[in-house]
Design a protein around this motif. Structure first.
Motif, PDB file in Angstrom:
ATOM      1  N   LEU A 200       0.828  -1.200   0.000  1.00 15.07           N
ATOM      2  CA  LEU A 200       0.000   0.000   0.000  1.00 15.07           C
ATOM      3  C   LEU A 200       0.863   1.251   0.000  1.00 15.07           C
ATOM      4  O   LEU A 200       0.562   2.214  -0.698  1.00 15.07           O
ATOM      5  N   GLU A 201       1.963   1.226   0.740  1.00 10.28           N
ATOM      6  CA  GLU A 201       2.859   2.382   0.747  1.00 10.28           C
ATOM      7  C   GLU A 201       3.417   2.636  -0.644  1.00 10.28           C
ATOM      8  O   GLU A 201       3.518   3.771  -1.093  1.00 10.28           O
TER       9      GLU A 201
ATOM     10  N   ILE B  65       0.623   4.166  -2.659  1.00 10.72           N
ATOM     11  CA  ILE B  65       0.380   5.542  -2.245  1.00 10.72           C
ATOM     12  C   ILE B  65       1.468   6.457  -2.771  1.00 10.72           C
ATOM     13  O   ILE B  65       1.197   7.525  -3.308  1.00 10.72           O
TER      14      ILE B  65
ATOM     15  N   LEU C  38      -4.145   3.087  -6.947  1.00 12.22           N
ATOM     16  CA  LEU C  38      -4.412   3.030  -5.513  1.00 12.22           C
ATOM     17  C   LEU C  38      -5.709   2.297  -5.214  1.00 12.22           C
ATOM     18  O   LEU C  38      -5.763   1.447  -4.330  1.00 12.22           O
TER      19      LEU C  38
ATOM     20  N   ILE D 116      -6.143  -1.028  -2.875  1.00 14.01           N
ATOM     21  CA  ILE D 116      -7.028  -1.021  -1.705  1.00 14.01           C
ATOM     22  C   ILE D 116      -8.031  -2.162  -1.806  1.00 14.01           C
ATOM     23  O   ILE D 116      -8.254  -2.892  -0.841  1.00 14.01           O
TER      24      ILE D 116
ATOM     25  N   VAL E 259      -6.831  -1.988   5.856  1.00 14.86           N
ATOM     26  CA  VAL E 259      -6.473  -0.889   4.961  1.00 14.86           C
ATOM     27  C   VAL E 259      -6.591   0.469   5.651  1.00 14.86           C
ATOM     28  O   VAL E 259      -5.706   1.313   5.521  1.00 14.86           O
TER      29      VAL E 259
ATOM     30  N   LEU F 272      -3.606   3.219   6.156  1.00 16.00           N
ATOM     31  CA  LEU F 272      -3.702   4.589   5.635  1.00 16.00           C
ATOM     32  C   LEU F 272      -3.569   5.617   6.750  1.00 16.00           C
ATOM     33  O   LEU F 272      -2.946   6.663   6.563  1.00 16.00           O
TER      34      LEU F 272
ATOM     35  N   ALA G 232      -0.100   6.083   7.443  1.00 17.27           N
ATOM     36  CA  ALA G 232       0.541   6.857   6.370  1.00 17.27           C
ATOM     37  C   ALA G 232       0.362   8.363   6.555  1.00 17.27           C
ATOM     38  O   ALA G 232       1.104   9.152   5.965  1.00 17.27           O
TER      39      ALA G 232
ATOM     40  N   ARG H 171       1.165  11.492   2.442  1.00 21.32           N
ATOM     41  CA  ARG H 171       0.118  11.936   3.373  1.00 21.32           C
ATOM     42  C   ARG H 171      -1.124  12.416   2.617  1.00 21.32           C
ATOM     43  O   ARG H 171      -2.255  12.083   2.975  1.00 21.32           O
TER      44      ARG H 171
ATOM     45  N   ALA I 110      -3.024   9.498   1.127  1.00 19.77           N
ATOM     46  CA  ALA I 110      -3.667   8.745   2.211  1.00 19.77           C
ATOM     47  C   ALA I 110      -4.915   9.476   2.706  1.00 19.77           C
ATOM     48  O   ALA I 110      -5.952   8.852   2.950  1.00 19.77           O
TER      49      ALA I 110
ATOM     50  N   ALA J 176      -7.642   8.946   0.110  1.00 16.51           N
ATOM     51  CA  ALA J 176      -8.120   7.560   0.121  1.00 16.51           C
ATOM     52  C   ALA J 176      -9.012   7.305   1.328  1.00 16.51           C
ATOM     53  O   ALA J 176     -10.047   6.639   1.218  1.00 16.51           O
ATOM     54  N   LEU J 177      -8.639   7.843   2.484  1.00 15.30           N
ATOM     55  CA  LEU J 177      -9.467   7.659   3.680  1.00 15.30           C
ATOM     56  C   LEU J 177     -10.853   8.258   3.492  1.00 15.30           C
ATOM     57  O   LEU J 177     -11.848   7.691   3.946  1.00 15.30           O
TER      58      LEU J 177
END
Length: 91
Positions: A6-7, A10, A16, A20, A30, A34, A37, A46, A49, A52-53
């Protein structure tokens, strides 16, 4: 392993959503990855992330995103505000 994958996704901001989805199918945390991150030294990591959140819809991200609103970097604050808007939390 999941955190590294995932890093990588990202940091390159490529595919992405695919990563996910893949990690979710594997049952990986996940949202927690995040959230971790959000403290990365790379601003782009950042920022991605944060976005995505907001799209994942998990309210576990609300408090960490609220904390980002206090960041000195106004770009990150704007992204956090957008993500909080997507989550729909009334705080």
């Amino acid at each position: 392993m999941a955190a590294c994958l995932l890093e990588s996704a990202i940091s390159s901001n490529s595919q992405l959503k695919g990563w996910i989805g893949f990690l979710r199918q594997l049952g990986e945390p996940v949202v927690e990855i995040l959230i971790d991150a959000l403290s990365d030294k790379d601003k782009q990591v950042r920022k991605v992330a944060i976005g995505a959140l907001g799209h994942l819809g998990d309210l576990l991200a609300v408090d960490p995103l609220i904390a980002i609103m206090k960041d000195e970097d106004k770009d990150l604050c704007v992204e956090a505000a957008k993500s909080l808007g997507h989550l729909g939390d009334k705080r």
